[in-house]
Scaffold this motif. Structure first.
Motif, PDB file in Angstrom:
ATOM      1  N   VAL A 271      44.965  36.952  58.686  1.00  0.00           N
ATOM      2  CA  VAL A 271      45.149  35.738  58.155  1.00  0.00           C
ATOM      3  C   VAL A 271      45.431  34.552  59.294  1.00  0.00           C
ATOM      4  O   VAL A 271      46.549  34.971  60.091  1.00  0.00           O
ATOM      5  N   VAL A 272      44.740  33.704  59.356  1.00  0.00           N
ATOM      6  CA  VAL A 272      45.004  32.502  60.169  1.00  0.00           C
ATOM      7  C   VAL A 272      45.105  31.115  59.478  1.00  0.00           C
ATOM      8  O   VAL A 272      43.998  30.955  58.481  1.00  0.00           O
ATOM      9  N   GLY A 273      46.033  30.415  59.410  1.00  0.00           N
ATOM     10  CA  GLY A 273      46.192  29.216  58.925  1.00  0.00           C
ATOM     11  C   GLY A 273      47.366  28.719  58.996  1.00  0.00           C
ATOM     12  O   GLY A 273      48.169  28.762  59.786  1.00  0.00           O
ATOM     13  N   SER A 274      47.704  27.758  57.852  1.00  0.00           N
ATOM     14  CA  SER A 274      48.912  27.088  57.911  1.00  0.00           C
ATOM     15  C   SER A 274      49.316  26.613  56.284  1.00  0.00           C
ATOM     16  O   SER A 274      48.461  26.575  55.383  1.00  0.00           O
ATOM     17  N   LEU A 275      50.649  26.474  56.455  1.00  0.00           N
ATOM     18  CA  LEU A 275      51.407  26.103  54.908  1.00  0.00           C
ATOM     19  C   LEU A 275      52.093  24.946  55.069  1.00  0.00           C
ATOM     20  O   LEU A 275      52.625  24.684  56.043  1.00  0.00           O
ATOM     21  N   THR A 276      52.490  24.223  53.956  1.00  0.00           N
ATOM     22  CA  THR A 276      53.559  23.143  53.752  1.00  0.00           C
ATOM     23  C   THR A 276      54.581  23.983  52.933  1.00  0.00           C
ATOM     24  O   THR A 276      55.500  22.976  52.799  1.00  0.00           O
ATOM     25  N   LYS A 277      54.420  24.808  52.272  1.00  0.00           N
ATOM     26  CA  LYS A 277      55.525  25.240  51.457  1.00  0.00           C
ATOM     27  C   LYS A 277      55.244  26.763  51.336  1.00  0.00           C
ATOM     28  O   LYS A 277      54.179  27.353  51.374  1.00  0.00           O
ATOM     29  N   ALA A 278      56.424  27.757  51.122  1.00  0.00           N
ATOM     30  CA  ALA A 278      56.088  29.162  50.976  1.00  0.00           C
ATOM     31  C   ALA A 278      57.713  29.636  50.507  1.00  0.00           C
ATOM     32  O   ALA A 278      58.528  29.090  50.616  1.00  0.00           O
TER      33      ALA A 278
ATOM     34  N   GLY B  22      58.037  26.213  67.365  1.00  0.00           N
ATOM     35  CA  GLY B  22      57.689  27.587  67.604  1.00  0.00           C
ATOM     36  C   GLY B  22      58.524  28.561  66.987  1.00  0.00           C
ATOM     37  O   GLY B  22      58.567  29.864  67.095  1.00  0.00           O
ATOM     38  N   LYS B  23      59.761  27.953  66.404  1.00  0.00           N
ATOM     39  CA  LYS B  23      60.794  28.788  65.802  1.00  0.00           C
ATOM     40  C   LYS B  23      60.035  29.743  64.659  1.00  0.00           C
ATOM     41  O   LYS B  23      59.430  29.153  63.768  1.00  0.00           O
ATOM     42  N   THR B  24      60.268  31.128  64.757  1.00  0.00           N
ATOM     43  CA  THR B  24      59.737  31.930  63.704  1.00  0.00           C
ATOM     44  C   THR B  24      60.626  32.612  62.640  1.00  0.00           C
ATOM     45  O   THR B  24      61.600  33.034  63.148  1.00  0.00           O
ATOM     46  N   THR B  25      59.974  32.745  61.432  1.00  0.00           N
ATOM     47  CA  THR B  25      60.835  33.354  60.603  1.00  0.00           C
ATOM     48  C   THR B  25      60.097  34.472  59.772  1.00  0.00           C
ATOM     49  O   THR B  25      58.758  34.242  59.616  1.00  0.00           O
ATOM     50  N   GLY B  26      60.332  35.578  59.484  1.00  0.00           N
ATOM     51  CA  GLY B  26      59.598  36.397  58.664  1.00  0.00           C
ATOM     52  C   GLY B  26      60.437  36.881  57.630  1.00  0.00           C
ATOM     53  O   GLY B  26      61.549  36.938  57.483  1.00  0.00           O
ATOM     54  N   ALA B  27      59.637  37.221  56.444  1.00  0.00           N
ATOM     55  CA  ALA B  27      60.113  37.732  55.229  1.00  0.00           C
ATOM     56  C   ALA B  27      59.076  38.223  54.346  1.00  0.00           C
ATOM     57  O   ALA B  27      57.873  37.976  54.534  1.00  0.00           O
ATOM     58  N   HIS B  28      59.517  38.834  53.113  1.00  0.00           N
ATOM     59  CA  HIS B  28      58.520  39.199  52.013  1.00  0.00           C
ATOM     60  C   HIS B  28      58.058  37.672  51.570  1.00  0.00           C
ATOM     61  O   HIS B  28      58.463  36.558  51.634  1.00  0.00           O
ATOM     62  N   PHE B  29      56.704  37.690  51.231  1.00  0.00           N
ATOM     63  CA  PHE B  29      55.945  36.365  50.724  1.00  0.00           C
ATOM     64  C   PHE B  29      55.806  36.484  49.132  1.00  0.00           C
ATOM     65  O   PHE B  29      55.194  37.612  48.785  1.00  0.00           O
ATOM     66  N   GLY B  30      56.051  35.442  48.471  1.00  0.00           N
ATOM     67  CA  GLY B  30      55.667  35.516  47.175  1.00  0.00           C
ATOM     68  C   GLY B  30      54.933  34.353  46.853  1.00  0.00           C
ATOM     69  O   GLY B  30      54.406  33.492  47.579  1.00  0.00           O
ATOM     70  N   LEU B  31      54.596  34.482  45.504  1.00  0.00           N
ATOM     71  CA  LEU B  31      54.113  33.243  44.784  1.00  0.00           C
ATOM     72  C   LEU B  31      54.644  31.717  44.969  1.00  0.00           C
ATOM     73  O   LEU B  31      55.994  31.926  44.955  1.00  0.00           O
ATOM     74  N   GLY B  32      54.139  30.762  45.244  1.00  0.00           N
ATOM     75  CA  GLY B  32      54.708  29.635  45.331  1.00  0.00           C
ATOM     76  C   GLY B  32      54.339  28.985  46.841  1.00  0.00           C
ATOM     77  O   GLY B  32      55.213  27.994  47.312  1.00  0.00           O
TER      78      GLY B  32
END
Length: 145
Positions: A46-53, A95-105
């Protein structure tokens, strides 16, 4: 020592799609899997960008929403007929990166270019694991047809 004699293999069929601004990544993946009657899917890239997660950090059980402008550094996971197990890494403008489970929204910012692999010889499902306490992946062979 682990025994992998029960590991199953399959051919793969690949799909490529693009999500547009405002679309929810998880919702659209779910719609795609349902519309194509897919039983065992893995995210390839997946390549792209988000404004909300919507994220759930490790061992918290708590979902939280983040907003801003984020690059999708990585999105991985498996999807079956009834659910998905997705992990995402996002980076902000510094460049600060965070990782987590990803859900609806989520909300796509500019694009989400997604490639998926479907395994037509397999079915994925999830069942409660006594060791982890979570619903975990069960991989089963599927009869041709």
């Amino acid at each position: 020592m682990s025994d992998y004699s029960n590991a199953l293999s399959s051919t793969a069929r690949f799909y490529a799609l693009r999500l547009k601004p405002g679309q929810d990544v998880v919702e659209e993946l779910r719609k795609f899997v349902d519309a194509n009657n897919l039983k065992a899917v893995s995210i390839v890239s997946v390549v792209g960008s988000l404004t909300k997660a919507l994220l759930r950090h490790a061992n918290t059980g708590v979902w939280s929403e983040i907003s801003g402008h984020f690059e999708i550094v990585s999105l991985v996971g498996t999807i079956d007929e009834k659910g998905e197990h997705l992990h995402i890494s996002l980076s902000d403008r510094t460049g600060k990166t965070t990782g987590a489970h990803f859900g609806l929204g989520s909300s796509v910012y500019t694009t989400a270019e997604i490639t998926l692999a479907e395994f037509p010889d397999l079915s994925f499902r999830r069942e409660l694991c006594a060791q982890s306490g979570w619903e975990e992946l069960i991989v089963e062979g599927r009869a041709a047809g």
